[in-house]
Scaffold this motif. Structure first.
Motif, short mmCIF file in Angstrom:
data_model
loop_
_atom_site.label_atom_id
_atom_site.label_comp_id
_atom_site.label_asym_id
_atom_site.label_seq_id
_atom_site.Cartn_x
_atom_site.Cartn_y
_atom_site.Cartn_z
N GLY A 353 0.77 -1.24 0.00
CA GLY A 353 0.00 0.00 0.00
C GLY A 353 0.80 1.28 0.00
O GLY A 353 0.33 2.30 0.51
N LYS A 354 2.01 1.29 -0.59
CA LYS A 354 2.80 2.53 -0.65
C LYS A 354 2.08 3.59 -1.49
O LYS A 354 1.98 4.75 -1.08
N THR A 355 1.57 3.19 -2.66
CA THR A 355 0.88 4.14 -3.53
C THR A 355 -0.37 4.68 -2.84
O THR A 355 -0.65 5.89 -2.89
N THR A 356 -1.11 3.80 -2.18
CA THR A 356 -2.34 4.23 -1.50
C THR A 356 -2.06 5.28 -0.44
O THR A 356 -2.74 6.32 -0.37
N ILE A 357 -1.03 5.04 0.38
CA ILE A 357 -0.77 5.99 1.47
C ILE A 357 -0.21 7.31 0.93
O ILE A 357 -0.49 8.38 1.50
N VAL A 358 0.55 7.26 -0.14
CA VAL A 358 1.03 8.51 -0.76
C VAL A 358 -0.16 9.34 -1.23
O VAL A 358 -0.22 10.56 -1.01
N ASN A 359 -1.13 8.68 -1.87
CA ASN A 359 -2.32 9.40 -2.31
C ASN A 359 -3.10 9.99 -1.13
O ASN A 359 -3.62 11.10 -1.21
N CYS A 360 -3.18 9.24 -0.04
CA CYS A 360 -3.87 9.73 1.16
C CYS A 360 -3.17 10.96 1.72
O CYS A 360 -3.81 11.95 2.10
N ILE A 361 -1.85 10.92 1.79
CA ILE A 361 -1.07 12.06 2.28
C ILE A 361 -1.29 13.28 1.39
O ILE A 361 -1.50 14.40 1.87
N LEU A 362 -1.26 13.05 0.08
CA LEU A 362 -1.47 14.15 -0.87
C LEU A 362 -2.86 14.76 -0.70
O LEU A 362 -3.04 15.98 -0.79
N ASN A 363 -3.86 13.92 -0.45
CA ASN A 363 -5.22 14.43 -0.24
C ASN A 363 -5.30 15.33 0.98
O ASN A 363 -5.97 16.37 0.97
N PHE A 365 -2.76 17.05 2.28
CA PHE A 365 -2.02 18.28 1.98
C PHE A 365 -2.82 19.19 1.04
O PHE A 365 -2.81 20.41 1.19
N LYS A 366 -3.50 18.58 0.06
CA LYS A 366 -4.30 19.39 -0.86
C LYS A 366 -5.46 20.06 -0.13
O LYS A 366 -5.82 21.19 -0.44
N SER A 367 -6.03 19.34 0.84
CA SER A 367 -7.14 19.93 1.61
C SER A 367 -6.66 21.14 2.41
O SER A 367 -7.44 22.03 2.75
N LYS A 368 -5.36 21.19 2.70
CA LYS A 368 -4.77 22.32 3.40
C LYS A 368 -4.17 23.34 2.42
O LYS A 368 -3.48 24.27 2.82
N ARG A 369 -4.45 23.10 1.13
CA ARG A 369 -4.01 24.00 0.05
C ARG A 369 -2.49 24.15 -0.03
O ARG A 369 -1.96 25.22 -0.28
N LEU A 370 -1.82 23.04 0.18
CA LEU A 370 -0.37 23.03 0.00
C LEU A 370 -0.04 22.67 -1.44
O LEU A 370 -0.71 21.85 -2.07
N LYS A 371 1.02 23.29 -1.95
CA LYS A 371 1.48 22.98 -3.31
C LYS A 371 2.47 21.82 -3.24
O LYS A 371 3.52 21.94 -2.60
N CYS A 372 2.11 20.71 -3.91
CA CYS A 372 2.94 19.50 -3.85
C CYS A 372 3.58 19.22 -5.21
O CYS A 372 2.91 19.32 -6.24
N LEU A 373 4.86 18.87 -5.20
CA LEU A 373 5.58 18.47 -6.41
C LEU A 373 5.95 17.00 -6.29
O LEU A 373 6.39 16.54 -5.23
N LEU A 374 5.78 16.25 -7.39
CA LEU A 374 6.05 14.81 -7.40
C LEU A 374 7.19 14.52 -8.36
O LEU A 374 7.24 15.09 -9.47
N CYS A 375 8.11 13.62 -7.98
CA CYS A 375 9.23 13.29 -8.85
C CYS A 375 9.73 11.88 -8.60
O CYS A 375 9.42 11.25 -7.58
N ALA A 376 10.52 11.39 -9.55
CA ALA A 376 11.14 10.06 -9.47
C ALA A 376 12.42 10.11 -10.30
O ALA A 376 12.59 10.99 -11.15
N PRO A 377 13.34 9.17 -10.08
CA PRO A 377 14.64 9.26 -10.77
C PRO A 377 14.61 8.97 -12.27
O PRO A 377 15.50 9.41 -12.99
N THR A 378 13.63 8.19 -12.77
CA THR A 378 13.60 7.87 -14.20
C THR A 378 12.27 8.29 -14.82
O THR A 378 11.27 8.48 -14.11
N GLY A 379 12.26 8.38 -16.14
CA GLY A 379 11.05 8.75 -16.85
C GLY A 379 9.92 7.75 -16.63
O GLY A 379 8.76 8.14 -16.43
N ARG A 380 10.25 6.46 -16.67
CA ARG A 380 9.22 5.44 -16.48
C ARG A 380 8.66 5.49 -15.06
O ARG A 380 7.45 5.34 -14.85
N ALA A 381 9.53 5.67 -14.06
CA ALA A 381 9.06 5.74 -12.68
C ALA A 381 8.19 6.98 -12.47
O ALA A 381 7.18 6.93 -11.75
N ALA A 382 8.58 8.10 -13.09
CA ALA A 382 7.77 9.33 -12.97
C ALA A 382 6.40 9.15 -13.62
O ALA A 382 5.39 9.61 -13.09
N LYS A 383 6.39 8.46 -14.74
CA LYS A 383 5.11 8.22 -15.43
C LYS A 383 4.20 7.35 -14.56
O LYS A 383 2.99 7.62 -14.45
#
Length: 734
Positions: A353-363, A365-383
């Motif tokens: 559930g790594k992806t699930t909890i990341v989405n929960c955290i983002l939700n 932060f978004k509810s608090k109107r924080l600006k979030c940036l997402l990144c990964a080391p490779t193009g495929r991982a970022a996609k």
């Protein structure tokens, strides 16, 4: 070969290049030689040679057991042709961009043997030839100028065993100063030119008269050994062992090596640090990067965050109500930590559930109107991150706005990212230099969420950032546990956890049961190879309807051996893309339109990075260029740049990090004994989304599962973090 005859000279027109190895320069030529009725075969070494060129050879006639009588050239010099026939063949070979067979014929008909003079001195006359307009004229003139410059460099380097393709790269890097630069310090080539190693530079240096025990050579040798060690993942290395390796490489005795090491340290290229009573040598850049990561983490942890007080238990309840999810205990812990700390590491295997909890955290932060940036080391991982989070995710390089022109990131401590939160996925792939650049660009008030699987392979580059952050215990981290019910239905996920726990995977399907994990028994390497080809090209497409090129990826532990990437790619290309259209053979590889290829070095000018997979779309022999499509973007390659690409029907497990594929096929055999490690097979298995097929022997699989420890990497980020944040563990004395 039989005993040779008397030494003699031979000159003539190259009618056909039978074989040419771009790496070594070894070639076999069919030559129409003066004084000989038919074509003769000449073998020797030439930096680059084309049909239609003229060669002067100095050597002896020999009789080869397989190929008969041929001329073995000790010295082989290539010159421009002087006859109409030779000039036409030379230009028709595509050696000059913009000229193919048709225009070669027209140019020779128009200007005869004066073609080269016309291009050189009267380029406006090219417009007299039918079909040549201003654009093509400019292209021909540029192509001729580049070819002439490369040829001059090539003539200089040819006797030193440097191929034409590498001469082209030297010209691109140094321009008209290439020859002077190489004469001044040939060891610069090792760092500046892709494909030239220390051995090649050392040969050039010796032929230029640089003494074997010179300080220049000793310092270059130490630098090369240090680079090799960082290539194995080390950030530092014991000084005593580094010195021993340099002596072994250079065969220099006395005080020269220790003195050279002192000079490298005094001039700031290397750093010596005493750790636990032993001297360690760092490349200066890695010493700074390791130290700055610790300072950046401390800075982020100490600063006020963007959130006012948040009741963590209320946040957990709100997320579960909003999403309708029942979070696991470890997921609830991760969510609670994310709203109360500035830097958080979240780790765990597949299906937890790594992806699930990341989405929960983002939700939250978004509810608090924080600006979030997402990144990964490779193009495929970022996609993948972007698709999972339904938010734009970038590669770290693109997030930090890397500038190829300056060779620097535009986002840094002076120009930080504009955000309240940064999420980094696939952190296991991030090495020390890249982590340093990223952290410096994150504003002190931002929250940083670092996500990865600590049991996967460490990064290809130096260090082991994710593991060191967790081991330090000074950076908050949560390990997600418990495979979710839906994920537990997958044999891939179940077996990945079994492998990670040192247990053999379950490979027997129950009667009538559909499974996503198969084991195909094959004992001999030839049998494994043929089984893989059968599985990839016929059985998977027929049973699962997957495209063998786009959806199926063969992953193997090594490049060489009968089951390495080179052998597998040759076999799979022959079946999946035999090709009758345009092709080009460079650096020992034949590239065809439709081939699946991988970029193997970071090319910032092209904006293509190590590990990215694409497909060859066009091959233009006239322009000596090839186009590759990467994620719906076409990228141009000169033929001399094709050592940046390899076929990728099969690739190494290391290169697959950060990627997932619908179907993965992995050979497991004792041929790869040295690489059979638990984290390697675990990483390979977790690359598969829908289907995993192992091909080989169960005893080899048992060896991999049973070997838990990889070789040690010398890195002291963990200790620096403890010292920087807690002020404990004062191990460092300069």
């Amino acid at each position: 070969m039989s005993a040779g005859e008397e030494r003699e000279q031979l000159s003539g027109l190259v009618e056909k290049v039978i074989y040419h190895d771009d790496g070594t320069g070894f070639c076999v030529l069919s030559v129409k030689a003066r004084g000989h009725r038919g074509a003769v075969t000449i073998v020797g070494h030439a930096g680059e040679v084309e049909q239609g060129e003229f060669v002067d050879a100095d050597g002896r006639w020999v009789v080869d057991r397989r190929h008969g009588r041929q001329f073995s050239a000790e010295n082989l010099r290539v010159t421009l042709p002087s006859t109409k026939e030779g000039i036409e063949k030379y230009l028709a070979s595509g050696v000059v961009k913009g000229i193919g067979p048709a225009f070669a014929k027209r140019l020779v008909e128009a200007f005869g043997t004066k073609v080269f003079d016309v291009i050189d001195k009267e380029p406006e006359r090219l417009l007299e030839v039918d079909g040549i307009g201003k654009g093509r004229q400019d292209g021909i003139v540029r192509g001729w100028a580049d070819q002439r410059a490369v040829r001059e460099i090539m003539v200089f380097l040819q006797s030193y065993g440097v191929s034409g393709a590498k001469a082209f790269r030297i010209f691109k890097e140094y321009g008209e100063d290439a020859i002077d630069t190489v004469r001044e310090n040939p060891y610069r080539l090792v760092h500046d030119i892709h494909g030239i190693g220390f051995k090649s530079a050392d040969q050039i240096a010796q032929k230029l008269g640089i003494e074997p025990d010179s300080m220049m050579r000793a310092r270059a040798g130490i630098s090369h050994v240090m680079d090799t060690l960082t290539g194995y993942g080390h950030c530092a290395y014991p000084a005593r062992k580094l010195t021993e390796k340099a002596i072994e490489l250079l065969q220099i005795t006395g005080n020269t090596i220790p003195q050279a090491l002192e000079e490298e340290i005094s001039e700031g290229r290397l750093v010596c640090e005493t750790i636990r009573g032993e001297e360690f040598i760092y490349p200066a850049a890695l010493f700074r990067a390791e130290s700055e990561i610790a300072r950046s983490i401390a800075r982020l942890l100490e600063a006020e965050g963007p959130l006012d007080y948040v009741d963590s238990s209320r946040a957990v309840r709100w997320v579960q109500e909003e999403s309708g999810l029942e979070l696991s205990s470890s997921q609830r812990t991760a969510l609670a930590e994310s709203v109360s700390t500035k830097v958080l590491v979240i780790t765990g295997g597949p299906g937890v559930g790594k992806t699930t909890i990341v989405n929960c955290i983002l939700n939250v932060f978004k509810s608090k109107r924080l600006k979030c940036l997402l990144c990964a080391p490779t193009g495929r991982a970022a996609k993948r991150l972007s698709e999972a989070a339904h938010e734009e995710a970038k590669t770290i390089h693109r997030l930090l706005e890397f500038s190829p022109k300056d060779g620097e990131f535009k986002r840094n401590a002076r120009n930080p990212l504009g955000c309240d939160c940064v999420v980094v996925d696939e952190l296991s792939m991030v090495d020390v230099p890249l982590m340093n650049h990223l952290l410096k660009a994150i504003p002190s008030a931002a929250v940083v969420i670092l996500v990865g699987d600590a049991d996967q392979l460490p990064p290809v580059g130096p260090g082991n950032v994710l593991s060191d952050l967790i081991r330090s215990k000074v950076v908050p981290s949560v390990t997600l546990r418990g495979v979710f019910r839906q994920a537990a239905k997958s044999r891939i996920i179940l077996n990945a956890h079994r492998i990670n726990g040192g247990q053999m995977p379950l490979t027997q399907e129950r009667q009538g049961e559909e499974t996503d994990f198969y084991f195909v028994e094959a004992r001999e390497p030839e049998e494994v190879l043929s089984s893989i080809v059968e599985v990839v090209t016929r059985r998977i497409p027929e049973k699962f309807g997957l495209d063998p090129k786009r959806d199926v990826q063969v992953l193997t532990p090594m490049n060489k051996t009968a089951l390495g990437t080179q052998a597998l790619n040759a076999e799979l290309q022959q079946v999946l893309n035999p090709g009758e259209g345009p092709s080009v053979k460079k650096f020992g590889t034949t590239f065809r339109a439709g081939d699946k290829v991988m970029q193997i070095v970071n090319d910032y000018d092209k904006d293509v990075f190590n590990g990215e997979i694409g497909f060859v779309r066009e091959i233009d022999a006239e322009e000596r260029a090839l186009k590759v499509e990467f994620d719906r973007r076409l990228v141009d390659y000169d033929f001399n740049e094709l050592d940046e690409l390899v076929l990728s029907y099969a690739c190494t497990i290391h290169k697959s990090q950060g990627s997932e594929y619908p179907a993965v096929v992995i050979p497991v055999h004792k041929q790869h004994y040295i690489m059979l490690q638990r984290n390697l097979i675990y990483t390979g298995v977790t690359r598969a989304e829908k289907l995993l097929v192992l091909v080989g022997t169960r005893d080899a699989l048992g060896t991999a599962v049973g070997r838990a420890h990889s070789s040690q990497r010398f890195s002291f980020l963990c200790e620096r973090l403890v010292h920087q944040i807690r002020g404990e563990g004062n191990l460092f004395f300069r």
